[in-house]
Write a protein that holds these residues in place. Structure first.
Motif, PDB file in Angstrom:
ATOM      1  N   THR A  67       0.838  -1.204   0.000  1.00  0.00           N
ATOM      2  CA  THR A  67       0.000   0.000   0.000  1.00  0.00           C
ATOM      3  C   THR A  67       0.868   1.247   0.000  1.00  0.00           C
ATOM      4  N   ARG A  68       1.881   1.265   0.859  1.00  0.00           N
ATOM      5  CA  ARG A  68       2.759   2.439   0.949  1.00  0.00           C
ATOM      6  C   ARG A  68       3.514   2.666  -0.360  1.00  0.00           C
ATOM      7  N   ILE A  69       4.009   1.602  -0.948  1.00  0.00           N
ATOM      8  CA  ILE A  69       4.833   1.750  -2.149  1.00  0.00           C
ATOM      9  C   ILE A  69       3.982   2.043  -3.382  1.00  0.00           C
ATOM     10  N   SER A  76       1.562  10.848 -11.642  1.00  0.00           N
ATOM     11  CA  SER A  76       0.381  11.065 -12.474  1.00  0.00           C
ATOM     12  C   SER A  76      -0.747  10.121 -12.084  1.00  0.00           C
ATOM     13  N   LEU A  77      -1.874  10.378 -12.662  1.00  0.00           N
ATOM     14  CA  LEU A  77      -3.047   9.548 -12.429  1.00  0.00           C
ATOM     15  C   LEU A  77      -2.794   8.125 -12.911  1.00  0.00           C
ATOM     16  N   MET A  78      -2.054   7.996 -14.008  1.00  0.00           N
ATOM     17  CA  MET A  78      -1.763   6.670 -14.557  1.00  0.00           C
ATOM     18  C   MET A  78      -0.936   5.847 -13.577  1.00  0.00           C
ATOM     19  N   LYS A  79       0.040   6.465 -12.920  1.00  0.00           N
ATOM     20  CA  LYS A  79       0.851   5.749 -11.930  1.00  0.00           C
ATOM     21  C   LYS A  79      -0.007   5.290 -10.757  1.00  0.00           C
ATOM     22  N   LYS A  80      -0.939   6.131 -10.345  1.00  0.00           N
ATOM     23  CA  LYS A  80      -1.811   5.765  -9.234  1.00  0.00           C
ATOM     24  C   LYS A  80      -2.739   4.610  -9.615  1.00  0.00           C
ATOM     25  N   GLY A  83      -0.631   1.541  -9.693  1.00  0.00           N
ATOM     26  CA  GLY A  83      -0.345   1.160  -8.302  1.00  0.00           C
ATOM     27  C   GLY A  83      -1.530   0.481  -7.644  1.00  0.00           C
ATOM     28  N   SER A  84      -2.717   1.001  -7.881  1.00  0.00           N
ATOM     29  CA  SER A  84      -3.920   0.380  -7.312  1.00  0.00           C
ATOM     30  C   SER A  84      -4.154  -1.006  -7.891  1.00  0.00           C
ATOM     31  N   LEU A  87      -1.650  -3.326  -6.337  1.00  0.00           N
ATOM     32  CA  LEU A  87      -2.078  -3.604  -4.969  1.00  0.00           C
ATOM     33  C   LEU A  87      -3.200  -4.633  -4.959  1.00  0.00           C
ATOM     34  N   LEU A  88      -4.134  -4.506  -5.877  1.00  0.00           N
ATOM     35  CA  LEU A  88      -5.204  -5.491  -5.995  1.00  0.00           C
ATOM     36  C   LEU A  88      -4.629  -6.864  -6.328  1.00  0.00           C
ATOM     37  N   GLY A  89      -3.635  -6.897  -7.201  1.00  0.00           N
ATOM     38  CA  GLY A  89      -2.995  -8.168  -7.552  1.00  0.00           C
ATOM     39  C   GLY A  89      -2.298  -8.806  -6.361  1.00  0.00           C
ATOM     40  N   VAL A  90      -1.562  -8.017  -5.594  1.00  0.00           N
ATOM     41  CA  VAL A  90      -0.881  -8.537  -4.410  1.00  0.00           C
ATOM     42  C   VAL A  90      -1.902  -9.058  -3.401  1.00  0.00           C
ATOM     43  N   THR A  91      -2.981  -8.311  -3.225  1.00  0.00           N
ATOM     44  CA  THR A  91      -4.028  -8.746  -2.302  1.00  0.00           C
ATOM     45  C   THR A  91      -4.642 -10.059  -2.759  1.00  0.00           C
TER      46      THR A  91
END
Length: 111
Positions: A67-69, A76-80, A83-84, A87-91
């Motif tokens: 989550t932090r990383i 940019s919005l694309m990076k976010k 990242g989300s 994060l969903l994949g890791v979860t």
């Protein structure tokens, strides 16, 4: 007839009263501080508990750091969005594979 029924009821009550007294005594003995400490140390010393604690800790740490990383990085919005999605994949990986944190825990325990 009625007298016999009363005697049976009285006998049943006496037996139940005695069982209740014994159960209260067992409960009292089990809540003594020495016995609480003994039972706690037995529970904590079991390998399953240690493995579960380690597995949970690794899972929480993975979630925290991903989550932090992945979502807290400025950009940019694309990076976010990426990242989300990561994060969903890791979860999904950790929630779908319950043995993975345990395997990682056993690997870290062997170091």
């Amino acid at each position: 007839m009625e007298d016999k029924a009363n005697q049976q009821l009285k006998h049943k009550q006496d037996v139940e009263e005695q069982l209740l007294k014994e159960q209260i005594n067992l409960t009292f003995v089990s809540f003594k501080p020495v016995n609480l400490i003994k039972s706690f140390t037995k529970a904590v010393a079991s390998p399953d508990i240690i493995t579960n604690i380690l597995s949970t800790t690794i899972g929480l740490a993975a979630g925290f750091f991903s989550t932090r990383i992945l979502t807290k990085t400025p950009g940019s919005l694309m990076k976010k969005v990426i990242g989300s999605l990561l994060l969903l994949g890791v979860t999904k990986i950790f929630s779908g594979n319950r043995g993975l944190p345990k395997q990682l825990g056993s690997l870290s325990g062997n170091c």
